[in-house]
Write an enzyme that holds these catalytic residues in place. Structure first.
Site, short mmCIF file in Angstrom:
data_model
loop_
_atom_site.label_atom_id
_atom_site.label_comp_id
_atom_site.label_asym_id
_atom_site.label_seq_id
_atom_site.Cartn_x
_atom_site.Cartn_y
_atom_site.Cartn_z
N ARG D 256 -27.55 -76.58 9.52
CA ARG D 256 -27.76 -75.13 9.43
C ARG D 256 -27.42 -74.64 10.74
O ARG D 256 -28.25 -74.60 11.69
CB ARG D 256 -29.03 -74.71 8.92
N HIS D 260 -32.05 -68.85 9.85
CA HIS D 260 -32.34 -69.19 8.49
C HIS D 260 -31.78 -68.16 7.55
O HIS D 260 -31.13 -68.26 6.63
CB HIS D 260 -33.74 -69.17 8.26
N TYR D 269 -37.41 -71.01 17.54
CA TYR D 269 -37.99 -72.25 17.28
C TYR D 269 -37.02 -73.67 17.45
O TYR D 269 -37.55 -74.68 17.26
CB TYR D 269 -38.71 -72.11 15.91
C1 LIG Z 1 -41.71 -71.91 -3.45
C2 LIG Z 1 -41.15 -71.15 -2.37
N1 LIG Z 1 -41.87 -71.34 -1.16
C3 LIG Z 1 -41.58 -70.87 0.12
C4 LIG Z 1 -40.18 -69.66 -0.07
C5 LIG Z 1 -39.80 -68.97 1.36
N2 LIG Z 1 -38.58 -69.74 1.91
C6 LIG Z 1 -37.41 -69.16 1.73
S1 LIG Z 1 -36.33 -70.46 2.13
C7 LIG Z 1 -37.61 -71.61 2.89
C8 LIG Z 1 -37.10 -72.72 3.50
C9 LIG Z 1 -36.14 -73.75 2.64
O1 LIG Z 1 -35.69 -74.89 3.35
P1 LIG Z 1 -35.00 -75.66 2.49
O2 LIG Z 1 -35.28 -76.19 1.17
O3 LIG Z 1 -34.50 -76.80 3.36
O4 LIG Z 1 -33.60 -74.85 2.07
P2 LIG Z 1 -32.65 -74.20 3.32
O5 LIG Z 1 -33.22 -72.81 3.54
O6 LIG Z 1 -32.33 -75.02 4.48
O7 LIG Z 1 -31.03 -74.01 2.67
C10 LIG Z 1 -38.76 -71.03 2.55
C11 LIG Z 1 -40.02 -71.64 3.10
C12 LIG Z 1 -39.73 -69.71 -1.21
N3 LIG Z 1 -38.55 -69.23 -1.17
N4 LIG Z 1 -40.03 -70.45 -2.15
#
Ligand SMILES: Cc1ncc(C[n+]2csc(CCOP(=O)(O)OP(=O)(O)O)c2C)c(N)n1
Ligand SMILES: Cc1ncc(C[n+]2csc(CCOP(=O)(O)OP(=O)(O)O)c2C)c(N)n1
Ligand SMILES: [Mg+2]
Ligand SMILES: [Mg+2]
Lengths: 326, 360, 326, 360
Positions: D256, D260, D269
């Protein structure tokens, strides 16, 4: 006396609680280095180190269940769920375990944990990030449900929640995280977990709300005062256990009750308040009990959310209807 | 294309169904004293189980989940746990709870529908049985984390069934345990059935032991009807965890000889032909045969042991039946540290309505 | 006309729905060869084969989530959760997905699924097997919540639930699964999903209940009749959407309302009913609205459960209090 | 002790960061036509992403999750899916949605806070993005089961991030897929970060590909910045699933490069030093270098392509900005097939209170 936003108050209370009791530990998704998506836990990792502030894998069921294990073992876990929209995965742990472990074991094991989550709409957040489902928790025996609406309350209530020997769901109205600053001392004084707060006094109608909706409720009260309508405004900062006395005493004086909340109306917590008054306070009522709430539809995405949430105008209209109707 | 990771799952067994060693027994378990003790615990567990079913049949116990055929798992695990370790058992692990020092009458009380059965006096920090399948796995991660944070050399042992391995809760707990190298041991009592669902319909995984690979730690498989194998492999896992080297998953292959519970009738979904061979793998018989062959275990000793165990269980049953009931209002007395006024009023109301009904 | 128990009615409706629409499929834990722990799905595997009736792994989140995927694809999944105490793991799927997929996609995708679960106490079941948390679902926009209290209703309501184009939570009062038989034809006739049922008429007080509590409510009504107190008895067989009109019309006649449910009182669905009447029906009320409910404590294990659940005596006393109090 | 199961995880890569082949490209992808098309899709995706961020900065788009650096994953997957397959994407898979035929203005609409963005006209059966991490995995199992029950040779493709692999939902879905050999392919876009949580703090597993072992099927790892490797390995998995041989899990190693989301600041971070080397592994650059070296790709063509893509995205942005807003009352119009009277009354009340406020 320094001024703090509600968000800063949460951070201050966490810091204070961790300083005064080293059993207090903090975890959740992105609460450590990240400091939380809203910065509620900012700086705590730096102050208390990775054994007391740490990130978990992305797993809400685990976060709640692990808190139960830690609490039973004598820690005072404060677990964060990043947004209320993702709290539902914790319900099995909250309902079947956290809320009843004391009862199941006749007090042999207890579960002094706090589950924190920002909730509510109004910040143009993405899908699933704007829910208000506090009434789900308010129905569960053995839980406490706390919702502050001002910085000072957030500070005192969170301290008490962390010190409480039983599980507490602590919901933070993120829409007003930074809305207003309030001056108070970081004196470690907790606020009672079973008392409504009288935010304004007046004889014509009782207005009851909690969380971010208190803002519009107080605005409406001010506007009504301008029209010569004076209102009691009660802040239900502790939904469970509910302080019905404060509400009943007020209705006994005003004879009218308008309840405001952002959550969907049907089976929202406003129903419980109305039901309580329709029993113990019926004879005081001079007008129908009106609920001004979110609608019974899905909280819309950012563009329409403001039309979903109660605003001062809807609240005012409800009070006027009450006044008119007797 | 390159290989970036590879894994193996091993299976361990010491005592064959015929009581003949398949390989030399581990020293710690070879000694007859020890084996006799384990044998006695299995016999006691089976006596406890038979009595529970009898109590249910005569209407003096509620729905009960029998452990028949799984005695070696509980006894083997209990043997390698230390007193101050913490057990998080599933609802069928009576043998293990007994071994941990929970009194039989307390277990009866629980299945008799009385919360006090989970207020047991023995292993004070052990969890009550988890009636929610797999719901206790995240608790085990929390308990183990508590040990790690306090730098205590204690271990959390979480026991669940083959069905539980399909729950996300169990996976999430194993994943964090592997990540933080928590002092926890997960044991799957694979009794081949989850109510009416056979192991083969629970997952496509060749073994349940390999569930740990997703969580980044080792899984092992053992003959769960061989108390020696269970004690050895779980014992090694507990030592490994206690040494701060992280979790392990141990799959114990055993069989639920009974119905799922006393209100279930397995014949509706399970073929007798499947059950019979497992009777020939009885975890208790093989140890008796071994003790008879190698340690001169006699029929007199056998008879005496059965009498001792039955007497002990009869006493426990009497104690259970003699337990005075909880007054109704006690349903409020352990809800919060302090009962909120609103609910105290409900407590009063309940007492009042009971009084009124007493009157009329 | 053959007689059927509520349990048989459920089985009959499932069979009928599967015969008339091959998009209807049934799954859950132990519903196949096992036929369900209460035998609700007995014989269906034999009649329809393993592609339409099948067991799932032991995973409630999956069961609900898989139903969503199947429903979107044009099936009519009827998923069983073995006991309501284990339904909480489905809430994330039910709240964040099933209930709002139509809304999220502006109708592009829909979710015609039924989530069935036996609920309530009174059968001396083990821990976590006796819960009544219907109000959690009643709060969720986009859902329908249905609870039958008689064999005929179970038959008609379940058929309608399966035919409905939106997600329905169908809760079965297991305490009365075999309580009484009722004669009706297996004629495929559905019952409306938005209408309360008038079970008894009388002018002095309105009694409202649903599910297994209807039994004690009707007993109380009979006993009251013996004392010369005549009651309307309304069966809220569809909690969501709620038919407030039937309730209001009745209260308009009787001036008194007593609500009975087995779930804990606070934020139980009785609160919503009381709140609705305290608004639209206030001027008809001649007495406080009384709720006779389970207590705000954890449902006790088998030995004390009968003291938790409302019985005829408590209901009678409540009505007498209403009558006396004006 | 015997070995009862063993597993291996393999890693695949074809095109190095410098555009030089590490081994012969698969025939299906060697042809310049194909690679040019994939190259174009990646360039388009990046243009879409840049515009989204610009729109957010100028206050015309809500919070947005950038795909910068992950273009090869989405494009590679999209390339091997058939039109009537069904995609269940996570919220960051814009490149894949575009490839599936979702119009860029529709994606902007969604991130602009308008439900109509999920009512896209292209792949009618594709799911809207899952904003609940991992919540869509069980849906994928359901969709795949639908295909299997109807005996259709279609495949469900479920894409989620490294963080999602910690969710029990994803495990439960993979487990049933493995059990029933469902026609579904799970793809992990392992971009090394879950918000502020690095991959290393998500699980102790050496690879995310091995998560499939717990579910009883194969997992593969690929260079997720190599569109050829992604297309080949995911393509094989899709073919495998389509042939009724069951699911596979493919872990795509990517990064990435952005924050975020547009409301996040990764510098709080994440160390810049970690990011830089990943820029040198850019998924787009390597293909350009390869095409230049092997297929005479010229600067003119490059320039023309960029202009084409930018023009296309500008049009899309204009279309998005020109979209008339949804009237407030539409929040009620897709709740149920038919709006219950009680709620219809609320709809009226809302319109009334809007009118009143218009008045005063
Ligand atoms: C069940 C759930 N918990 C927490 C969140 C808040 N949140 C949104 S994206 C994220 C990180 C997701 O990481 P990843 O699965 O690696 O996907 P990326 O953002 O790297 O595409 C979090 C914690 C959420 N959307 N859904
Ligand atoms: C979360 C949850 N779902 C369903 C049930 C109902 N139930 C009780 S035991 C059981 C089967 C459990 O099988 P397994 O995990 O193998 O344990 P065993 O019964 O074989 O000891 C089921 C489905 C439950 N108690 N908890
Ligand atoms: Mg089992
Ligand atoms: Mg990621």
């Amino acid at each position: 006396m320094a001024e703090h936003s509600l968000l800063e108050a949460v951070n201050l209370a966490l810091k204070r609680a961790m300083r005064e009791d080293d059993r207090v530990i903090l975890f959740g998704e992105d609460v450590g280095v990240g400091g939380g998506v809203f910065r509620a836990t900012q700086g705590l990792l730096q102050s208390f180190g990775p054994t007391r502030v740490f990130d978990t894998p992305l797993a809400e069921t685990l976060i709640a269940g692990m808190a139960v294990g830690l609490a039973v073992q004598g820690f005072r876990p404060v677990a964060e769920i990043q947004f209320m929209g993702f709290i539902y995965s914790t319900l099995d742990q909250v309902i079947n375990h956290a809320s009843r472990l004391r009862n199941r074991t006749r007090g042999r094991l207890t579960c002094p944990m706090v589950l924190r989550a920002p909730y509510g709409g109004g910040i143009h957040a993405p899908e699933h990030h704007s829910e208000s489902t506090e009434s789900l928790f308010a129905h569960i025996p053995g839980l406490r449900v706390v919702i502050p609406s001002s910085p000072k309350m957030a500070y005192g209530l969170l301290l008490s929640a962390i010190r409480d020997p039983d599980p507490v769901v602590f919901l933070e109205p993120k829409r007003i995280y930074r809305a207003a600053k309030e001056a108070f001392d970081d004196d470690g004084e907790g606020a009672p977990l079973d008392r409504c707060l009288m935010r304004r006094e007046g004889g014509d109608c009782t207005l009851v709300s909690w969380g971010a909706s208190m803002k519009e409720t107080l605005v409406a009260a001010e506007e009504l005062a301008g029209q010569g309508i004076s209102t009691d405004v009660i802040d239900v900062c502790t939904l469970k256990p509910l302080d019905t006395k404060t509400i009943l005493d007020s209705v006994a004086r005003t004879g009218r009750l308008v309840i405001v909340h952002e959550a969907a109306r049907t089976a929202g917590f406003g129903a419980e308040i109305a039901a309580g008054v329709a029993d113990a306070g019926l004879y005081h009522l001079r007008a129908p009990i009106v609920r001004v709430t979110g609608y019974d539809t899905v909280m819309p995405l950012a563009r329409l959310e403001r039309h979903y949430m109660p605003d001062a105008a809807r609240i005012r209209a409800a009070v006027e209807r009450c006044i008119a109707s007797d | 294309m390159s290989t970036v990771a590879s894994f193996e799952i091993h299976h361990t067994a010491y005592l064959g169904p015929d009581g003949k060693p398949l390989m030399a027994l581990p020293n710690a378990l070879a000694d007859p004293q020890t084996l006799r003790a384990l044998y006695r615990d299995m016999v006691l567990a089976r006596a406890f189980d038979a009595k529970a079913i009898a109590l249910h049949r005569s209407g003096r116990l509620g729905t009960y989940a029998s452990l028949l055929g799984q005695e070696a798992v509980g006894v083997g695990i209990g043997h390698v746990m230390q007193t101050d370790d913490v057990l998080l058992p599933s609802f069928r692990e009576h043998a293990l709870q007994l071994k941990r020092g929970v009194r039989p009458e307390e277990i009866y009380l629980y299945w008799g529908g009385d919360e006090r059965g989970s207020a047991f006096s023995g292993p004070k920090e052990d969890f009550p049985v988890s009636a929610t399948v797999g719901g206790h796995a995240p608790h085990a991660a929390g308990v183990a984390l508590a040990f790690k944070l306090r730098d205590e050399r204690r271990v959390a042992v979480c026991v669940f069934g083959d069905g539980a391995t399909s729950k996300g809760d169990v996976y999430e707990a194993m994943n964090v345990a592997g990540l933080w190298k928590l002092p926890v041991v997960f044991v799957v009592t694979n009794n081949q059935w989850a109510l009416s669902t056979p192991r083969a319909e629970q997952t496509g995984a060749a073994t349940l032991a390999q569930k740990s690979i997703a969580a980044g730690f080792e899984g092992e498989q053992v003959d769960g009807n061989d108390v020696v194998a269970v004690a050895k492999v779980v014992g090694d896992a507990v030592a490994h965890a206690r040494a701060g080297k992280g979790p392990r998953l141990v799959e114990c292959l055993t069989y639920r000889l009974s119905d799922h519970t006393t209100v279930d009738d397995a014949s509706r979904y399970r073929d007798e032909a499947e059950v019979k061979p497992w009777w020939e793998k009885d975890p208790i018989v093989r140890v008796r045969l071994y003790l008879t062959a190698t340690a001169g275990w006699t029929d007199e000793q056998e008879k005496a042991l059965l009498e001792e165990c039955n007497a002990l269980i009869e006493q426990a049953a009497d104690a259970y039946l003699a337990t005075p009931p909880q007054p109704p209002e006690t349903m409020f007395d352990h809800l919060y540290a302090e009962l909120p006024v609103e609910i105290a009023a409900q407590r009063e109301a309940m007492l009042a309505s009971i009084r009124n009904q007493g009157d009329g």
